[in-house]
Design a protein around this motif. Structure first.
Motif, mmCIF file in Angstrom:
data_model
loop_
_atom_site.group_PDB
_atom_site.id
_atom_site.type_symbol
_atom_site.label_atom_id
_atom_site.label_comp_id
_atom_site.label_asym_id
_atom_site.label_seq_id
_atom_site.Cartn_x
_atom_site.Cartn_y
_atom_site.Cartn_z
ATOM 1 N N ASP A 137 37.598 45.496 42.008
ATOM 2 C CA ASP A 137 37.563 45.844 43.627
ATOM 3 C C ASP A 137 37.895 44.505 44.337
ATOM 4 O O ASP A 137 38.619 44.478 45.483
ATOM 5 C CB ASP A 137 36.056 46.221 44.119
ATOM 6 C CG ASP A 137 35.896 47.651 43.845
ATOM 7 O OD1 ASP A 137 36.622 48.332 43.334
ATOM 8 O OD2 ASP A 137 34.777 47.945 43.519
ATOM 9 N N LEU A 138 37.458 43.324 43.774
ATOM 10 C CA LEU A 138 37.590 42.056 44.745
ATOM 11 C C LEU A 138 39.354 41.622 44.575
ATOM 12 O O LEU A 138 39.834 41.246 45.625
ATOM 13 C CB LEU A 138 36.786 41.114 43.781
ATOM 14 C CG LEU A 138 36.791 39.701 44.521
ATOM 15 C CD1 LEU A 138 36.386 39.843 46.235
ATOM 16 C CD2 LEU A 138 36.119 38.520 43.873
ATOM 17 N N LEU A 139 39.993 41.647 43.333
ATOM 18 C CA LEU A 139 41.111 41.175 42.799
ATOM 19 C C LEU A 139 42.061 42.329 42.712
ATOM 20 O O LEU A 139 42.712 42.866 43.801
ATOM 21 C CB LEU A 139 41.026 40.309 41.754
ATOM 22 C CG LEU A 139 40.214 39.099 41.760
ATOM 23 C CD1 LEU A 139 40.108 38.395 40.727
ATOM 24 C CD2 LEU A 139 40.603 38.178 43.148
ATOM 25 N N PRO A 153 31.004 45.686 32.018
ATOM 26 C CA PRO A 153 31.805 46.780 33.164
ATOM 27 C C PRO A 153 31.646 46.736 34.602
ATOM 28 O O PRO A 153 32.160 46.949 35.398
ATOM 29 C CB PRO A 153 31.095 48.036 32.568
ATOM 30 C CG PRO A 153 30.634 47.901 31.116
ATOM 31 C CD PRO A 153 30.132 46.617 31.196
ATOM 32 N N VAL A 154 30.222 46.226 34.934
ATOM 33 C CA VAL A 154 29.986 45.969 36.138
ATOM 34 C C VAL A 154 30.769 44.761 36.893
ATOM 35 O O VAL A 154 31.265 45.035 37.913
ATOM 36 C CB VAL A 154 28.304 45.608 36.121
ATOM 37 C CG1 VAL A 154 28.027 45.293 37.645
ATOM 38 C CG2 VAL A 154 27.648 47.012 35.860
ATOM 39 N N ILE A 155 30.969 43.740 36.026
ATOM 40 C CA ILE A 155 31.586 42.751 36.423
ATOM 41 C C ILE A 155 32.988 43.026 36.757
ATOM 42 O O ILE A 155 33.718 42.692 37.393
ATOM 43 C CB ILE A 155 31.260 41.463 35.578
ATOM 44 C CG1 ILE A 155 29.734 40.866 35.752
ATOM 45 C CG2 ILE A 155 32.577 40.231 35.670
ATOM 46 C CD1 ILE A 155 29.386 40.075 34.681
ATOM 47 N N GLY A 156 33.594 43.811 35.459
ATOM 48 C CA GLY A 156 34.887 44.137 35.632
ATOM 49 C C GLY A 156 35.079 45.012 36.746
ATOM 50 O O GLY A 156 36.277 44.676 37.332
ATOM 51 N N GLY A 157 34.415 45.841 37.021
ATOM 52 C CA GLY A 157 34.528 46.881 38.266
ATOM 53 C C GLY A 157 34.555 45.950 39.480
ATOM 54 O O GLY A 157 35.458 46.343 40.344
ATOM 55 N N TRP A 158 33.811 44.865 39.594
ATOM 56 C CA TRP A 158 33.537 44.312 40.694
ATOM 57 C C TRP A 158 34.911 43.356 40.845
ATOM 58 O O TRP A 158 35.430 43.184 42.018
ATOM 59 C CB TRP A 158 32.273 43.273 40.690
ATOM 60 C CG TRP A 158 32.122 42.432 41.764
ATOM 61 C CD1 TRP A 158 31.855 42.593 42.813
ATOM 62 C CD2 TRP A 158 32.293 40.854 41.777
ATOM 63 N NE1 TRP A 158 31.918 41.404 43.629
ATOM 64 C CE2 TRP A 158 32.397 40.317 42.786
ATOM 65 C CE3 TRP A 158 32.687 40.127 40.430
ATOM 66 C CZ2 TRP A 158 32.518 39.089 43.037
ATOM 67 C CZ3 TRP A 158 33.007 38.779 40.942
ATOM 68 C CH2 TRP A 158 32.740 38.083 41.899
ATOM 69 N N LEU A 159 35.309 42.857 39.701
ATOM 70 C CA LEU A 159 36.790 41.996 39.712
ATOM 71 C C LEU A 159 37.820 42.966 40.126
ATOM 72 O O LEU A 159 38.826 42.299 40.988
ATOM 73 C CB LEU A 159 36.697 41.388 38.335
ATOM 74 C CG LEU A 159 36.030 39.909 38.155
ATOM 75 C CD1 LEU A 159 36.170 39.830 36.692
ATOM 76 C CD2 LEU A 159 36.305 38.963 39.036
ATOM 77 N N THR A 205 42.416 41.219 36.513
ATOM 78 C CA THR A 205 41.051 41.250 35.866
ATOM 79 C C THR A 205 41.642 41.232 34.260
ATOM 80 O O THR A 205 40.781 40.812 33.536
ATOM 81 C CB THR A 205 40.342 42.607 36.124
ATOM 82 O OG1 THR A 205 40.366 42.674 37.399
ATOM 83 C CG2 THR A 205 39.240 42.929 35.399
ATOM 84 N N PHE A 206 42.762 41.925 34.059
ATOM 85 C CA PHE A 206 43.020 41.914 32.532
ATOM 86 C C PHE A 206 43.404 40.241 32.167
ATOM 87 O O PHE A 206 43.407 39.986 31.136
ATOM 88 C CB PHE A 206 44.424 42.834 32.408
ATOM 89 C CG PHE A 206 43.899 44.411 32.197
ATOM 90 C CD1 PHE A 206 43.004 44.395 31.338
ATOM 91 C CD2 PHE A 206 44.287 45.322 33.092
ATOM 92 C CE1 PHE A 206 42.643 45.933 30.915
ATOM 93 C CE2 PHE A 206 43.768 46.643 33.058
ATOM 94 C CZ PHE A 206 42.957 46.879 31.913
#
Length: 103
Positions: free
Chosen positions: A67-69, A59-65, A74-75
């Motif tokens: 925000d970034l992309l 979830p941390v990496i998903g949230g970062w992605l 992300t999906f």
């Protein structure tokens, strides 16, 4: 968020939790199938401990992605990794029941 109505939000919540339940049940079954009987407690404990790391980080990496992309990117990345996992599991992993019976 992005659900068009409360109904779709509830459906997403239910499906998300059903998938989580299925993963927990299958993780236990897969651990029992692939581990030798004398090392089953060790393998079970290790699978629970080692899977805590990606469970925390995903979830941390998903949230970062996000925000970034974006959500869509992300999906797409998640689908890509899911397909890689599907290919690895269907081509690279042998059913232990088949390999045990053939010996």
């Amino acid at each position: 968020l992005v659900a068009p109505s409360t109904f779709w939000l509830a459906i997403t919540f239910v499906l998300s939790n059903l998938s989580r339940i299925a993963m927990m049940i299958s993780r236990t079954s897969i651990t029992m199938e692939f581990s030798p009987l004398e090392k089953l407690p060790t393998y079970t404990a290790l699978s629970g401990t080692l899977l805590a790391i990606p469970t925390f980080l995903a979830p941390v990496i998903g949230g970062w992605l996000i925000d970034l992309l974006s959500y869509r990117a992300t999906f797409v990345i998640a689908i890509f990794f899911a397909l890689i996992g599907l290919v690895i599991s269907t081509r690279g992993v042998q059913d232990p029941r088949v390999t045990r019976n053939s010996r």
